[in-house]
Design a protein around this motif. Structure first.
Motif, mmCIF file in Angstrom:
data_model
loop_
_atom_site.group_PDB
_atom_site.id
_atom_site.type_symbol
_atom_site.label_atom_id
_atom_site.label_comp_id
_atom_site.label_asym_id
_atom_site.label_seq_id
_atom_site.Cartn_x
_atom_site.Cartn_y
_atom_site.Cartn_z
ATOM 1 N N ALA A 23 0.838 -1.202 0.000
ATOM 2 C CA ALA A 23 0.000 0.000 0.000
ATOM 3 C C ALA A 23 0.873 1.253 0.000
ATOM 4 C CB ALA A 23 -0.906 0.005 1.229
ATOM 5 N N HIS A 24 0.274 2.349 -0.353
ATOM 6 C CA HIS A 24 0.902 3.670 -0.303
ATOM 7 C C HIS A 24 2.097 3.803 -1.247
ATOM 8 C CE1 HIS A 24 -1.687 4.370 3.103
ATOM 9 N NE2 HIS A 24 -1.219 3.269 3.673
ATOM 10 N N ALA A 54 2.177 -2.323 5.489
ATOM 11 C CA ALA A 54 0.915 -1.808 4.937
ATOM 12 C C ALA A 54 0.675 -2.449 3.564
ATOM 13 C CB ALA A 54 0.967 -0.295 4.815
ATOM 14 N N GLU A 55 -0.505 -3.051 3.399
ATOM 15 C CA GLU A 55 -0.836 -3.787 2.172
ATOM 16 C C GLU A 55 -2.206 -3.364 1.654
ATOM 17 O OE1 GLU A 55 1.106 -8.024 3.510
ATOM 18 O OE2 GLU A 55 -0.971 -7.627 4.052
ATOM 19 N N ARG A 56 -2.439 -3.675 0.377
ATOM 20 C CA ARG A 56 -3.751 -3.465 -0.237
ATOM 21 C C ARG A 56 -4.450 -4.817 -0.334
ATOM 22 N NH1 ARG A 56 -5.034 0.571 -3.808
ATOM 23 N NH2 ARG A 56 -5.680 -1.015 -5.273
ATOM 24 N N TRP A 66 -11.528 -2.100 -2.610
ATOM 25 C CA TRP A 66 -10.157 -2.171 -2.120
ATOM 26 C C TRP A 66 -10.098 -1.533 -0.741
ATOM 27 C CZ3 TRP A 66 -6.169 -4.703 -4.300
ATOM 28 C CH2 TRP A 66 -6.287 -5.077 -5.632
ATOM 29 N N ASN A 68 -6.981 -0.981 2.705
ATOM 30 C CA ASN A 68 -5.612 -1.163 3.166
ATOM 31 C C ASN A 68 -5.621 -1.859 4.521
ATOM 32 O OD1 ASN A 68 -4.637 0.183 0.919
ATOM 33 N ND2 ASN A 68 -4.586 2.159 1.950
ATOM 34 N N PRO A 84 -8.930 3.212 1.831
ATOM 35 C CA PRO A 84 -7.820 3.867 1.123
ATOM 36 C C PRO A 84 -7.778 5.382 1.319
ATOM 37 C CG PRO A 84 -8.874 2.268 -0.297
ATOM 38 C CD PRO A 84 -9.714 2.370 0.944
ATOM 39 N N LYS A 88 -2.626 6.257 6.877
ATOM 40 C CA LYS A 88 -2.029 5.034 7.419
ATOM 41 C C LYS A 88 -1.930 5.160 8.936
ATOM 42 C CE LYS A 88 2.292 2.427 7.207
ATOM 43 N NZ LYS A 88 3.639 2.394 6.635
#
Length: 101
Positions: A23-24, A54-56, A66, A68, A84, A88
């Protein structure tokens, strides 16, 4: 079977989800100006830390949205899930409960 918390649908079985990578990761502001090496680095190179990451995730069998998540890559435990559009969460240090023995 692990349960994953969807920000919209609530807790569901992990088979309903698809992993979407880190993610990000910001899209290049001018992708046409990138060299082949820079473009390859953007497309293929991602972090692979041990610990919070951090992941999607995509809720394919549910709301089809989607989101995170921050997941501990050593224990596979999810520490936080968020939309999203949300920032974070601050990094959480592993506790005795989340560390491997």
């Amino acid at each position: 079977m692990q349960l994953i918390e969807c920000p919209w649908c609530g807790s569901r079985e992990e088979t309903e989800y698809h992993y979407g990578g880190q993610a990000h990761v910001a899209y290049p502001s001018d992708p046409a100006a990138l060299t082949d090496e820079q473009w390859a680095h953007y497309v293929f190179f991602r972090s692979n830390p041990k610990g919070a990451f951090a992941e999607r995730w995509y809720h394919a069998a549910g709301c089809r949205r989607w989101f995170n998540a921050v997941r501990d890559t050593a224990t596979y435990r999810f520490q936080a899930v968020y939309r999203p559009s949300d920032p974070k969460p601050t990094e959480q240090k592993p506790t005795e409960e989340t560390t491997l023995s």
